[in-house]
Design a protein around this motif. Structure first.
Motif, PDB file in Angstrom:
ATOM      1  N   TYR A 120       0.811  -1.219   0.000  1.00 27.07           N
ATOM      2  CA  TYR A 120       0.000   0.000   0.000  1.00 27.07           C
ATOM      3  C   TYR A 120       0.846   1.271   0.000  1.00 27.07           C
ATOM      4  CZ  TYR A 120      -4.467  -2.264  -0.090  1.00 27.07           C
ATOM      5  OH  TYR A 120      -5.565  -2.982  -0.505  1.00 27.07           O
ATOM      6  N   THR A 121       2.061   1.212   0.488  1.00 25.78           N
ATOM      7  CA  THR A 121       2.957   2.368   0.374  1.00 25.78           C
ATOM      8  C   THR A 121       3.311   2.598  -1.091  1.00 25.78           C
ATOM      9  OG1 THR A 121       3.853   2.002   2.590  1.00 25.78           O
ATOM     10  CG2 THR A 121       5.184   3.335   1.102  1.00 25.78           C
ATOM     11  N   VAL A 122       3.605   1.530  -1.808  1.00 27.60           N
ATOM     12  CA  VAL A 122       3.865   1.637  -3.246  1.00 27.60           C
ATOM     13  C   VAL A 122       2.613   2.139  -3.957  1.00 27.60           C
ATOM     14  CG1 VAL A 122       4.365   0.300  -5.350  1.00 27.60           C
ATOM     15  CG2 VAL A 122       5.715  -0.076  -3.273  1.00 27.60           C
ATOM     16  N   GLN A 123       1.460   1.644  -3.549  1.00 24.78           N
ATOM     17  CA  GLN A 123       0.201   2.087  -4.144  1.00 24.78           C
ATOM     18  C   GLN A 123       0.009   3.593  -3.935  1.00 24.78           C
ATOM     19  OE1 GLN A 123      -1.184  -0.205  -5.899  1.00 24.78           O
ATOM     20  NE2 GLN A 123      -2.936   0.959  -6.597  1.00 24.78           N
ATOM     21  N   ALA A 124       0.359   4.077  -2.765  1.00 25.75           N
ATOM     22  CA  ALA A 124       0.253   5.519  -2.475  1.00 25.75           C
ATOM     23  C   ALA A 124       1.177   6.320  -3.396  1.00 25.75           C
ATOM     24  CB  ALA A 124       0.589   5.794  -1.010  1.00 25.75           C
ATOM     25  N   GLN A 125       2.372   5.813  -3.647  1.00 20.35           N
ATOM     26  CA  GLN A 125       3.297   6.488  -4.563  1.00 20.35           C
ATOM     27  C   GLN A 125       2.707   6.563  -5.968  1.00 20.35           C
ATOM     28  OE1 GLN A 125       6.590   3.777  -3.594  1.00 20.35           O
ATOM     29  NE2 GLN A 125       7.820   5.577  -3.111  1.00 20.35           N
ATOM     30  N   GLU A 126       2.082   5.484  -6.403  1.00 20.24           N
ATOM     31  CA  GLU A 126       1.445   5.474  -7.724  1.00 20.24           C
ATOM     32  C   GLU A 126       0.366   6.548  -7.815  1.00 20.24           C
ATOM     33  OE1 GLU A 126      -0.297   1.919  -9.267  1.00 20.24           O
ATOM     34  OE2 GLU A 126       1.612   0.844  -9.303  1.00 20.24           O
ATOM     35  N   GLU A 127      -0.456   6.637  -6.788  1.00 20.64           N
ATOM     36  CA  GLU A 127      -1.563   7.607  -6.810  1.00 20.64           C
ATOM     37  C   GLU A 127      -1.036   9.043  -6.818  1.00 20.64           C
ATOM     38  OE1 GLU A 127      -4.280   6.372  -7.606  1.00 20.64           O
ATOM     39  OE2 GLU A 127      -4.039   4.309  -6.939  1.00 20.64           O
ATOM     40  N   ARG A 128       0.010   9.269  -6.063  1.00 25.02           N
ATOM     41  CA  ARG A 128       0.627  10.596  -6.068  1.00 25.02           C
ATOM     42  C   ARG A 128       1.122  10.950  -7.468  1.00 25.02           C
ATOM     43  NH1 ARG A 128       6.054  10.136  -3.965  1.00 25.02           N
ATOM     44  NH2 ARG A 128       6.306   9.642  -6.144  1.00 25.02           N
ATOM     45  N   ASP A 129       1.750   9.993  -8.126  1.00 26.79           N
ATOM     46  CA  ASP A 129       2.243  10.240  -9.477  1.00 26.79           C
ATOM     47  C   ASP A 129       1.098  10.428 -10.471  1.00 26.79           C
ATOM     48  OD1 ASP A 129       4.848  10.390  -8.743  1.00 26.79           O
ATOM     49  OD2 ASP A 129       5.461   8.506  -9.656  1.00 26.79           O
ATOM     50  N   HIS A 130      -0.025   9.747 -10.259  1.00 26.40           N
ATOM     51  CA  HIS A 130      -1.191   9.980 -11.110  1.00 26.40           C
ATOM     52  C   HIS A 130      -1.648  11.437 -10.980  1.00 26.40           C
ATOM     53  CE1 HIS A 130      -2.392   5.429 -10.960  1.00 26.40           C
ATOM     54  NE2 HIS A 130      -1.285   5.646 -11.653  1.00 26.40           N
ATOM     55  N   ALA A 131      -1.676  11.933  -9.759  1.00 30.36           N
ATOM     56  CA  ALA A 131      -2.045  13.337  -9.544  1.00 30.36           C
ATOM     57  C   ALA A 131      -1.089  14.263 -10.286  1.00 30.36           C
ATOM     58  CB  ALA A 131      -2.045  13.669  -8.050  1.00 30.36           C
ATOM     59  N   LEU A 132       0.192  13.949 -10.221  1.00 29.61           N
ATOM     60  CA  LEU A 132       1.186  14.792 -10.882  1.00 29.61           C
ATOM     61  C   LEU A 132       1.089  14.713 -12.403  1.00 29.61           C
ATOM     62  CD1 LEU A 132       4.245  14.229  -8.514  1.00 29.61           C
ATOM     63  CD2 LEU A 132       2.731  16.230  -8.642  1.00 29.61           C
ATOM     64  N   LEU A 133       0.680  13.557 -12.936  1.00 29.66           N
ATOM     65  CA  LEU A 133       0.471  13.458 -14.380  1.00 29.66           C
ATOM     66  C   LEU A 133      -0.669  14.373 -14.820  1.00 29.66           C
ATOM     67  CD1 LEU A 133       0.873   9.608 -14.901  1.00 29.66           C
ATOM     68  CD2 LEU A 133       2.354  11.392 -15.850  1.00 29.66           C
ATOM     69  N   PHE A 134      -1.761  14.370 -14.077  1.00 32.81           N
ATOM     70  CA  PHE A 134      -2.872  15.275 -14.398  1.00 32.81           C
ATOM     71  C   PHE A 134      -2.456  16.737 -14.225  1.00 32.81           C
ATOM     72  CE2 PHE A 134      -5.802  11.589 -13.552  1.00 32.81           C
ATOM     73  CZ  PHE A 134      -6.381  11.569 -14.812  1.00 32.81           C
ATOM     74  N   TYR A 135      -1.705  17.011 -13.176  1.00 33.52           N
ATOM     75  CA  TYR A 135      -1.200  18.366 -12.920  1.00 33.52           C
ATOM     76  C   TYR A 135      -0.374  18.855 -14.113  1.00 33.52           C
ATOM     77  CZ  TYR A 135       2.091  21.791 -10.960  1.00 33.52           C
ATOM     78  OH  TYR A 135       2.878  22.895 -10.752  1.00 33.52           O
ATOM     79  N   ARG A 136       0.571  18.016 -14.542  1.00 38.79           N
ATOM     80  CA  ARG A 136       1.449  18.386 -15.658  1.00 38.79           C
ATOM     81  C   ARG A 136       0.639  18.543 -16.946  1.00 38.79           C
ATOM     82  NH1 ARG A 136       4.929  21.263 -15.486  1.00 38.79           N
ATOM     83  NH2 ARG A 136       5.892  20.099 -13.827  1.00 38.79           N
ATOM     84  N   TYR A 137      -0.352  17.709 -17.151  1.00 39.02           N
ATOM     85  CA  TYR A 137      -1.182  17.799 -18.352  1.00 39.02           C
ATOM     86  C   TYR A 137      -1.914  19.149 -18.391  1.00 39.02           C
ATOM     87  CZ  TYR A 137      -4.431  16.711 -22.073  1.00 39.02           C
ATOM     88  OH  TYR A 137      -5.142  16.748 -23.246  1.00 39.02           O
ATOM     89  N   LEU A 138      -2.493  19.548 -17.282  1.00 38.23           N
ATOM     90  CA  LEU A 138      -3.157  20.857 -17.257  1.00 38.23           C
ATOM     91  C   LEU A 138      -2.150  21.969 -17.489  1.00 38.23           C
ATOM     92  CD1 LEU A 138      -5.807  20.596 -14.384  1.00 38.23           C
ATOM     93  CD2 LEU A 138      -6.176  20.523 -16.870  1.00 38.23           C
ATOM     94  N   GLN A 139      -1.014  21.892 -16.829  1.00 38.44           N
ATOM     95  CA  GLN A 139       0.031  22.907 -17.011  1.00 38.44           C
ATOM     96  C   GLN A 139       0.462  22.991 -18.483  1.00 38.44           C
ATOM     97  OE1 GLN A 139       2.379  24.638 -14.618  1.00 38.44           O
ATOM     98  NE2 GLN A 139       0.648  24.589 -13.221  1.00 38.44           N
ATOM     99  N   ASN A 140       0.680  21.846 -19.106  1.00 38.54           N
ATOM    100  CA  ASN A 140       1.118  21.814 -20.507  1.00 38.54           C
ATOM    101  C   ASN A 140       0.071  22.349 -21.469  1.00 38.54           C
ATOM    102  OD1 ASN A 140       3.551  20.714 -19.734  1.00 38.54           O
ATOM    103  ND2 ASN A 140       3.053  18.637 -20.383  1.00 38.54           N
TER     104      ASN A 140
END
Length: 169
Positions: free
Chosen positions: A42-62
């Protein structure tokens, strides 16, 4: 990108960070129970979810869209036994799938093919997330009541390592 799709993606950023909090709550539960493999999973799962948020963040920024951060809710779940986080995890992944589908529907309605292409990755990812959650439940049902079986399952989950997504935005 239409305003509705941008707003849904902005909300999804918050939902992905919430998912990370939720999975850290699960990891915390398993740490207290002495199941370090489940904690790791679940710690690894949390890292994945954080990175999903950052992918959406970067997409909006781009795409020159404004990102607005809101408060991340505290996970409210009662974890009464070793199966509870697994069941809650599957329920949550199904919820996230519905959110991704709603963003996709908005992009589709507007013929926003670029956003749909991004979301194709997330649709596939959610299929994997739901299967992983279902598989964990099945394994816990099969082996979780047997001490040796639980030990082996815990050892299997301890071997999971984080691999960052390789999605080009």
């Amino acid at each position: 990108m239409n305003a509705k799709t941008a707003a849904l993606i902005n909300e999804q950023i918050n939902k992905e960070f919430y998912s990370a909090y939720l999975y850290l709550e699960f990891a915390n539960y398993y740490a207290a129970a002495g199941l370090d493999g489940f904690e790791n999973w679940y710690t690894v799962q949390a890292q994945e979810e954080r990175d999903h948020a950052l992918l959406f963040y970067r997409y909006l920024q781009n795409n020159s869209e404004k990102v607005t951060f809101t408060a991340i809710a505290k996970p409210e779940c009662e974890l009464t036994d070793n199966m509870a986080p697994l069941l809650k995890g599957l329920e949550h992944e199904k919820y996230v799938t519905s959110l991704i589908n709603a963003i996709y529907a908005s992009a589709y309605e507007d013929h926003d093919f670029r956003t749909m292409q991004l979301l194709d990755w997330f649709v596939k990812e959610q299929g994997e997330e739901e299967k992983n959650a279902t598989d964990l439940i099945t394994k816990m049902e099969l082996f979780g009541t047997d001490a040796k079986g639980l030990y082996m399952l815990n050892s299997e989950l301890k071997a999971r390592v984080y691999a960052a997504p390789s999605l080009v935005l």
